[in-house]
Scaffold this active site. Structure first.
Site, PDB file in Angstrom:
ATOM      1  N   CYS A 141      35.914  43.483  15.330  1.00  0.00           N
ATOM      2  CA  CYS A 141      35.816  42.914  13.197  1.00  0.00           C
ATOM      3  C   CYS A 141      37.653  43.275  12.817  1.00  0.00           C
ATOM      4  O   CYS A 141      38.026  42.845  11.667  1.00  0.00           O
ATOM      5  CB  CYS A 141      35.275  44.903  12.659  1.00  0.00           C
ATOM      6  SG  CYS A 141      34.174  45.208  13.792  1.00  0.00           S
ATOM      7  N   HIS A 192      36.955  45.674   5.133  1.00  0.00           N
ATOM      8  CA  HIS A 192      35.882  45.247   6.598  1.00  0.00           C
ATOM      9  C   HIS A 192      34.336  46.285   6.074  1.00  0.00           C
ATOM     10  O   HIS A 192      34.749  47.560   5.358  1.00  0.00           O
ATOM     11  CB  HIS A 192      35.994  46.035   7.636  1.00  0.00           C
ATOM     12  CG  HIS A 192      35.363  45.777   8.380  1.00  0.00           C
ATOM     13  ND1 HIS A 192      34.688  44.665   8.856  1.00  0.00           N
ATOM     14  CD2 HIS A 192      34.590  46.743   9.436  1.00  0.00           C
ATOM     15  CE1 HIS A 192      33.264  45.074   9.746  1.00  0.00           C
ATOM     16  NE2 HIS A 192      33.931  46.576  10.127  1.00  0.00           N
ATOM     17  N   ASN A 236      27.290  46.104   8.854  1.00  0.00           N
ATOM     18  CA  ASN A 236      28.080  45.305   9.362  1.00  0.00           C
ATOM     19  C   ASN A 236      27.960  44.277  10.161  1.00  0.00           C
ATOM     20  O   ASN A 236      28.043  43.928  12.082  1.00  0.00           O
ATOM     21  CB  ASN A 236      28.934  46.586  11.122  1.00  0.00           C
ATOM     22  CG  ASN A 236      30.024  45.591  11.427  1.00  0.00           C
ATOM     23  OD1 ASN A 236      31.013  45.601  11.345  1.00  0.00           O
ATOM     24  ND2 ASN A 236      30.602  47.467  12.128  1.00  0.00           N
TER      25      ASN A 236
END
Ligand code: ACO
Length: 329
Positions: free
Chosen positions: A116, A256, A286
Site C-alpha cells: 500500500c 491511505h 482498500n
C-alpha cells in the site's frame, strides 16, 4: 540538494466497470453483512476487474488522463514507476507492459513492491532520479487488481479490497512547487502479518496450495490495524518536521484508504480536523498502492486541491512499509 525538485504536473485515475456493493456478498456465498463492513471499515462498495480489464489496462487508462492533464506526451516520459502488489505477471514487470501500451518509447520502466505504500515510495524514488539528473519527466502509478489474489472464501480479507489505478506525472519544480519533505521506513520482522505465503519462488504453486488458498492474501487484521495507526502517526510527524510545518499549514491530508477508523486515528494524531481529510474508502475499499493517487486525482478534480495549497500524503502497507510526503501544489 535543495528541495523542491519534483512537482506534480498532472493526475489521473481509472477503475473497473463492475461495482461490488456490500449487499452483493450474499450472492457469492460470503457470510457477512453491510452493517459489519460499514461499522468496522467504512467501506460500502469496491470495483472489481472483469473480462478484458487488467493491471496494465487500468494503469494505462489512468496514465493517459494524467499525461493529458500535465500536457506531456508518452515519448517525453523518461521513467515509469508502477507501485503494485498484484502485477499481471510475475515476470516481466507490468510497468513495461504499460510502457508499450502508452508508446513511451524512451522510458525506463519498472515495478516497485511496497504494497500500500507503493505510490509514496515511488514518488520518492522518482524525486531521487530527478535530483541526480537521470530524469526530467517521470510517471508514477499506483495500481492493483487485488480481487485476483484475494481468497474469496476468507471474509476477513475479501470484503476489504478493491481494484483501480491512480497516476501522477512529475516534472521539474517551478515557483517553489513540489515535494517539500519525504519519509519512508519498513519493518520486515512483521512480514508474516500480511502476506501471500505461497506462489513465489520459495513455495511455488502446487494443487495443495491452490486448495488451501495460501497463494492468496492472508492478514492478521488486529495486529495490522495497531501497526498502521502507530506507523502512520510517525509518518505524519516526520513529514511535518522535514518540511518545518505544523498541521495548521496543511490544507488537506490524503491518507491511505484502508479503514475509516485508521484514517480518523491518523487525523487525530496529526491534529487535522476531518474536514481537511480526504476520504473515499466508502466507494473504493482498500485499493492498496492505488488508494492515494486515486484520492488525489478526485480531490484535484473536485477543486479540493488548488495551486498554492500544501497537501500531506501518508501510507502504510504490507512489509510493513510506511511513508509520507508533503507537497506544495
Ligand atoms: N463479516 C462479518 N464478520 C466478520 C468479517 C466479515 N467480513 N470479518 C471478520 N469477522 C468477524 C471475525 O470472525 C470475528 O468474529 P469472532 O469474534 O467471532 O472471532 C469478529 O468479526 C471480529 O474480528 P476482528 O478481526 O477482531 O475485527 P476488527 O474490528 O479488528 O476488524 C479489520 C477487522 C477490519 C480487518 C481491521 O482489523 C482492519 O482494518 N485491519 C487493518 C487492515 C489494513 O489496514 N490493512 C492495510 C494494509 S493492506 C495492504 O498492505 C495490502
Amino acid at each position: 540538494m535543495k528541495r523542491p525538485i519534483a512537482m506534480i504536473a498532472g493526475t489521473g485515475h481509472a477503475v473497473p466497470r463492475k461495482c461490488l456493493t456490500n449487499h452483493d456478498f450474499a450472492s457469492i456465498g460470503v457470510e457477512t453483512s453491510d452493517e459489519w463492513i460499514v461499522e468496522r471499515t467504512g467501506i460500502r462498495q469496491r470495483y472489481i476487474a472483469g473480462d478484458g480489464e487488467s493491471l496494465t489496462s487500468l494503469s494505462a487508462d489512468a496514465a493517459r488522463i494524467a499525461m493529458k492533464a500535465a500536457g506531456v506526451t508518452a515519448p517525453e516520459l523518461d521513467v515509469i514507476i508502477l507501485g503494485t502488489a498484484s502485477p499481471d505477471r510475475l515476470l516481466p514487470a507490468t510497468a513495461v507492459e504499460v510502457q508499450a501500451a502508452l508508446g513511451a518509447t524512451r522510458a525506463a520502466a519498472f515495478d516497485l513492491s511496497a504494497a500500500c505504500s507503493g505510490w509514496v515510495y515511488g514518488m520518492q524514488v522518482a524525486e531521487g532520479l530527478m535530483a541526480m539528473g537521470n530524469a526530467e519527466t517521470v510517471l508514477v502509478i499506483g495500481a492493483e487488481t487485488l480481487s485476483r489474489i484475494v481468497n474469496w472464501k476468507d471474509r476477513n480479507t475479501c470484503v476489504l479490497f478493491g481494484d483501480g489505478a491512480g497516476a501522477t506525472v512529475l516534472k521539474r519544480s517551478t515557483k517553489g512547487r513540489g515535494i517539500l519533505s519525504a519519509f519512508m521506513r519498513s519493518d520486515g520482522t512483521l512480514a508474516d502479518l500480511l502476506q501471500r505465503s505461497a506462489g513465489g519462488s520459495l513455495r511455488p504453486v502446487t494443487p495443495e496450495i491452490i486448495e488451501d488458498g495460501s497463494n492468496c492474501i492472508s492478514m492478521q487484521g488486529r495486529e495490522v490495524f495497531k501497526n498502521a495507526v502507530r506507523s502512520m502517526a510517525e509518518a505524519c510527524d516526520r513529514a511535518l518536521d522535514g518540511a518545518k510545518l505544523s498541521a495548521a499549514d496543511i490544507d488537506l491530508l490524503i491518507p491511505h484508504q484502508a479503514n475509516i477508523r485508521i484514517i480518523e486515528a491518523t487525523a487525530k494524531h496529526a491534529g487535522m480536523p476531518l474536514e481537511k481529510v480526504y476520504v473515499n474508502v466508502d466507494r473504493y475499499g482498500n485499493t492498496s498502492a492505488a488508494s492515494i493517487p486515486i484520492a488525489l486525482d478526485e480531490a484535484m478534480r473536485a477543486g479540493r486541491v488548488k495551486e498554492g495549497m500544501t497537501v500531506m500524503f501518508v501510507a502504510f502497507g504490507a512489509g510493513f512499509t510506511w511513508g509520507s510526503i508533503v507537497v506544495k501544489f
